[in-house]
Design an enzyme around this catalytic site. Structure first.
Site, PDB file in Angstrom:
ATOM      1  N   LYS A   1       0.894  -1.157  -0.100  1.00  0.00           N
ATOM      2  CA  LYS A   1       0.067  -0.024  -0.099  1.00  0.00           C
ATOM      3  C   LYS A   1       0.825   1.205   0.104  1.00  0.00           C
ATOM      4  O   LYS A   1       0.539   2.284  -0.476  1.00  0.00           O
ATOM      5  CB  LYS A   1      -1.198   0.079   1.326  1.00  0.00           C
ATOM      6  CG  LYS A   1      -2.102  -1.278   1.104  1.00  0.00           C
ATOM      7  CD  LYS A   1      -2.938  -1.218   0.268  1.00  0.00           C
ATOM      8  CE  LYS A   1      -3.855  -2.387   0.246  1.00  0.00           C
ATOM      9  NZ  LYS A   1      -3.041  -3.592  -0.071  1.00  0.00           N
TER      10      LYS A   1
ATOM     11  N   GLU B   1      -6.689   2.754   7.377  1.00  0.00           N
ATOM     12  CA  GLU B   1      -7.247   3.767   6.499  1.00  0.00           C
ATOM     13  C   GLU B   1      -8.064   4.607   7.078  1.00  0.00           C
ATOM     14  O   GLU B   1      -9.085   4.119   7.923  1.00  0.00           O
ATOM     15  CB  GLU B   1      -7.823   3.060   5.111  1.00  0.00           C
ATOM     16  CG  GLU B   1      -8.035   3.849   4.082  1.00  0.00           C
ATOM     17  CD  GLU B   1      -8.299   2.940   2.574  1.00  0.00           C
ATOM     18  OE1 GLU B   1      -7.481   2.612   2.138  1.00  0.00           O
ATOM     19  OE2 GLU B   1      -9.724   2.810   2.950  1.00  0.00           O
TER      20      GLU B   1
ATOM     21  N   ARG C   1      -4.513  -8.108 -11.189  1.00  0.00           N
ATOM     22  CA  ARG C   1      -4.981  -9.540 -11.538  1.00  0.00           C
ATOM     23  C   ARG C   1      -6.501  -9.139 -12.173  1.00  0.00           C
ATOM     24  O   ARG C   1      -7.052  -8.120 -12.056  1.00  0.00           O
ATOM     25  CB  ARG C   1      -5.362 -10.152 -10.262  1.00  0.00           C
ATOM     26  CG  ARG C   1      -6.204  -9.369  -9.164  1.00  0.00           C
ATOM     27  CD  ARG C   1      -6.595 -10.537  -8.233  1.00  0.00           C
ATOM     28  NE  ARG C   1      -7.100  -9.671  -6.956  1.00  0.00           N
ATOM     29  CZ  ARG C   1      -8.349  -8.949  -6.881  1.00  0.00           C
ATOM     30  NH1 ARG C   1      -9.399  -9.533  -7.984  1.00  0.00           N
ATOM     31  NH2 ARG C   1      -8.748  -8.530  -5.663  1.00  0.00           N
TER      32      ARG C   1
END
Lengths: 500, 163, 500, 163
Positions: free
Chosen positions: C116, C198, C290
């Protein structure tokens, strides 16, 4: 919008219509003959009512039985599907006389466009070229007309669309027999002996345009479908767009179709069929005043639900979209899966589809009329399902179709799957190089040879091992009394010993 | 265990001899295979031979066997059953080619017929098919009756000298 | 192009990848743990190899077993699907070290974007706003960071995308326990204790952009997906386009995603995830390196096969299409069918799906990982299938989704079908008025009450009558020795007496 | 014939009395229904009552019955089976709520526990669930073992006084 719609049809199309009705929150009512009791299309609808004996004339073609079912079900509209009474003006009129909505054109339009003579007159008024032809019920007059058109000619029933019972006559001495047989089938299938003769254009393609009219002169098109791949004059693989039309010709063709629809003040969904000659000229054939078997390829490239559009036009009396709202994207191709033996003259098959598996893949759609264990009655058109694949371009669509056909399994009744698989992988199909006679003229012999080659040893080993390792109830050790089993009641499915 | 199978126009024979532990010697028309056979949970057969593994799916429908090998399908018929209609078929088209309705019967017992002469008309799904004499001869008996529904493969006319 | 691709995954995504490989004529090799022997994804591939015990760590997460399978199968590339090793940089590197192609970004990109901190640094370099947050493995430092961000905060594993194990901490006293539990799950699921905190934005939406990069700085987008409908921070219904973006904001969002992809010189398919605040501002969350679970909605609106694009980029090193070739049409919406009890805290379920029936309708796609009789093992993510509906507009797509969910049947294992059906028919979903917390905050209580209402008398009558009229082998009259049946071997399917 | 069914938290009873010709009197929790019942070819039940026709599809999975009525699904459990785990459930959460792996065992036999105290942790598909004491009491026995896979509904801890 309608609250309850009766579907006056069977098989894959009845099921497909029921699907759209469910999405729209409209109650669907199926009908079934005695041969279709418990059939998939009855399971797909909210309700199902019996309408008579297996023979079409005693059930699906019996207007009064359908109207009685509609009354019992409280239907406010009838969707005829394709085939059966879909292009029968008397039925459309009877539906309206009963105070219900016929989801299709007006009875007058069904009559006018179903009659080749008046349809051709319409085309001439609209400035659209027609194939030279003639129509009538008198054998002697038809004989004379054929000679003046020049052989080869095509002979078919004047009523009812599609290629059913269509014959090509090449030699004068065959004309009498062909007229005789066509007449008999015309009477039995459509109740009318009128025949239609047409000059046969050589190496032509069959291209048609999907139209929608508001019944007041407004009309749009949903682009074309190329239905050139046919066997015995019956469509077997259809696609959109046509691989041979450039934008200028596409425009000319769709303009002609819209002109026909406007001239007829056409209402609802219809299809203007054309022959496309090798020189690029096209000729109007006929307008089918109904949903077409191959409508899913148009749905795939436009993203529109044609049954929904039919219902909206029928209920609202207006087109729910403008021409500029119809946007084409990519390519779609459909293969019709029939219960027929392609290697032996496409003879129709019947029985019980003991084991069925449909493909499931992105950009593949299957409109199926049966599931495992369902009957395939002898009485009706042997279409079992349609497999439709789409893609960004034609190659991608064909590749997906071929893979989807590989993944399709129907055991218990002989189908044209091997034929479709070979077709989907043929070089001519990949290159778009074919005409309506190409299958019989060039493809079929090679396919039949392949189909009649001996099965690999492993297939025989598997069959014999299955006999030994699996238990087939009723399949083995029959007594003399059971020597002629009814194919519709034979269970015939394997079970593993010990699990059953 | 020996069995005979109709494969199109051919009759083929299979002999199975169990070996140890799920292995079988299978001889098809004289060609020997040695296979390790496993019955999968869904009823398919996993056949492992010298050339690798193939999964076969066999479905019985009356006397017919539908066999799926990989992505190909084959239809076989147990020969004891095939013989009933099949013998007539080999003699040349005296059986109904498809299930359908007998719409016309064009001969009666005792009629002399020439090769190719129409004998019976059968209609199914809007298609008419004529059963024609495979050779010149005399009608021994007419099995089909006008208006009758017949199955595919059922004998409809017997010509002299036929079993 | 590759000749043989190993699919290092299971369930619906492995099957879906095998489908595209088949269309492209590429041999597909599935892998399976002992719990997945004979599973649908192994049947869909050309070959299938065992890789170990049921626990993911002993099979699907075991890089060496997968590489060994690839070697045995002669594969020249590996497609990781989503989950498992899809975002594991060490695996991507090991695949390339073994001389095979990893179908995804470079190992370095997986590492950088999976972290991150470096992902946020990238976003800042690309000029894309980020949500305030912090990252680390030290509990004390994380505690301090949470306090400075201001509660509520979101706690999750730093590695691995999606909402799995994500927790919202509202109160300071819960922080310690949440960090502890998140750390344990991070270690067990991703083998790394690093956590990510977060700041939680209130009433935000989750909107993401599908990107494709050529690995040399060229990148395009395939528009956005709105994945705001979530339960327990996990997506459950996704759609494209977002119902709340106007063209100007859509442009800003897709521009930001392409800027990120260019800055990263990203290779292959990826997804840039953003939070969209009620004021219209958006904040970068992360890039998933992905294929996404919800990729079919993008396929439906663009007509493109994303797995094919992945393979083409991986094999050719270039994007097979330009931005202007990507054309959006209509609307698509996907519902994820999970084996979980929505009325009881979404507890995951397992067992055997005794009877399964998927919907078949125009404009409906089903990506399923099971068929009737297949096991739903306890060891893996409980996703069973995805039902995707599309239409000319959002309303049509939702109507089709609702009807398709009605037509879906899964018996034998408890699923979230009732929850999805209720969601698809809710007014808020119809109006697009929801945020990522809406399900828990407003929808769930009403749904649970409904789900816990007594079953109608007729349901009980049917169950009791079935007991009397149908035979359930093994289902009745068990002896004491069978008192605790293994749910994975219980046959439990009914048969009609006399037919078996 | 009388049967009892677990429907969520409720136990419900059904009594079936056959009348003539495929008709049944069915009493559900004292509410009587009269139904004409037909078993369709695919195993579904066609139920015709005073309110019209409903087609039901019943699938057995262990002791559970999945019942489809029209477009709705219901899950019932035969009460004789439900009683095994169900009694514990009613006493308050001493059974595994889902199938999964026992990742933590937090008590031993003889421990005094307070209401809400975590006893055992079960993990499945990356979700951890704590089985908590439904009331204060003493642990009689710990049935679950660390590292064991358990089925949903299986008792994991026995509190004093439980059957």
């Amino acid at each position: 919008m309608f609250r309850t719609v009766l579907i006056a049809n069977r098989g894959e199309i009845a099921r497909r219509i029921a699907g759209t009705l469910r999405v729209m929150g409209i109650r669907s009512v199926a009908v079934f003959s005695e041969a279709d009791r418990g059939a998939l299309h009855t399971r797909a609808a909210d309700d199902a009512l019996p309408i008579g004996a297996p023979e079409p004339g005693a059930s699906y073609l019996r207007a009064e039985a359908l109207l009685e079912a509609a009354r019992r079900a409280g239907a406010d509209a009838i969707h005829p599907g394709y085939g059966f009474l879909a292009e029968n003006a008397a039925f459309a009129a009877a539906v309206e006389a009963a105070g219900l909505t016929f989801i299709g054109p007006t009875p007058e339009q069904v009559r006018t466009l179903g009659d080749k003579r008046s349809a051709r007159a319409l085309a001439e008024r609209a400035g659209v070229p027609v194939v030279p032809g003639a129509e009538g019920a008198d054998p002697a007059a038809l004989q004379r007309a054929a000679k003046s058109l020049g052989l080869p000619v095509i002979v078919k029933a004047a009523f009812g669309g599609g290629g059913k019972g269509m014959q090509v006559v090449e030699r004068e001495e065959d004309l009498g027999a062909a007229l005789d047989s066509a007449r008999r089938l015309a009477v039995s299938a459509f109740g009318d002996a009128t025949l239609y003769l047409e000059k046969r254009l050589e190496r032509a393609r069959h291209v048609e345009v999907q139209i929608f009219g508001d019944g007041r002169g407004g009309a749009i098109h949903l682009f074309e479908r190329d239905c050139t791949l046919q066997r015995r004059h019956q469509k077997v693989v259809e696609e959109s767009p046509s691989p041979v039309l450039d934008e200028r010709r596409r425009r000319a063709l769709t303009d002609a179709a819209v002109a026909l629809a406007r001239e007829a003040r056409y209402r609802g969904a219809g299809t203007a069929e054309f022959l496309l000659a090798p020189d690029g000229r096209f000729y109007f054939l006929e307008i089918n005043t109904r949903l077409q078997v191959e409508h899913p390829v148009t749905e795939a490239v436009t993203g529109l639900d044609l049954v929904r559009l039919q219902l909206e036009v029928a209920a609202g009396g207006a087109l729910p979209l403008r021409q500029e709202d119809v946007v084409r994207r990519g390519h779609a191709i459909e293969a019709r899966l029939y219960a027929e033996d392609a290697a032996h003259g496409f003879l129709p098959q019947a029985g019980r589809a003991e084991r069925v598996r449909w493909p499931s893949a992105p950009f593949v759609r299957v409109d199926a009329g049966i599931e495992s264990g369902d009957a395939v009655p002898v009485h009706y058109d042997p279409i079992l399902a349609k497999v439709i694949a789409s893609g960004a371009d034609r190659t991608a669509a064909i590749e997906r179709l071929a893979a989807a056909l590989d993944d399709t399994l129907v055991h218990g009744v002989i189908t044209n799957l091997p034929f479709l698989r070979a077709l989907a992988r043929s070089r001519e199909v990949a290159e778009g190089r074919f005409d309506t006679e190409w299958v019989e003229r060039e493809f079929l012999a090679g396919f039949s040879a392949l189909a009649m080659a001996p099965a690999p040893e492993l297939a025989l080993a598997a069959a014999a091992l299955a006999e030994r390792l699996l238990v087939a109830p009723g399949g083995t050790g029959r007594t003399g009394a059971e020597a002629v089993p009814d194919p519709f009641t034979t269970l015939g499915r394997w079970r593993l010993p010990g699990l059953g | 265990m020996r069995s005979a199978w109709r494969d199109g126009e051919r009759v083929r024979t299979v002999e199975i001899e169990p070996l140890a532990a799920g292995r079988y010697r299978v001889v098809v028309d004289g060609v020997p295979l040695e296979l390790a056979v496993e019955t999968l949970a869904d009823g398919r057969l996993r056949l492992e031979g010298a050339d690798g593994v193939t999964v076969a799916e066999v479905t019985a429908a009356g006397e017919r066997r539908f066999v799926r090998l990989g992505r190909l399908d084959f239809v076989l018929r147990r020969e004891d059953a095939a013989r009933r209609g099949g013998a007539a078929s080999q003699a040349g088209g005296l059986e109904a080619p498809m299930p359908g309705l007998v719409t016309r019967v064009l001969v009666v017992a005792g009629d002399a017929v020439r090769k190719g002469q129409p004998l019976v008309a059968i209609e199914a799904m809007k298609m008419e098919h004529l059963v024609r004499a495979p050779r010149a001869g005399r009608v021994k008996s007419v099995v089909a009756r006008l208006g009758e529904m017949v199955d595919g493969g059922v004998q409809v006319v017997e010509l002299d000298g036929e079993a």
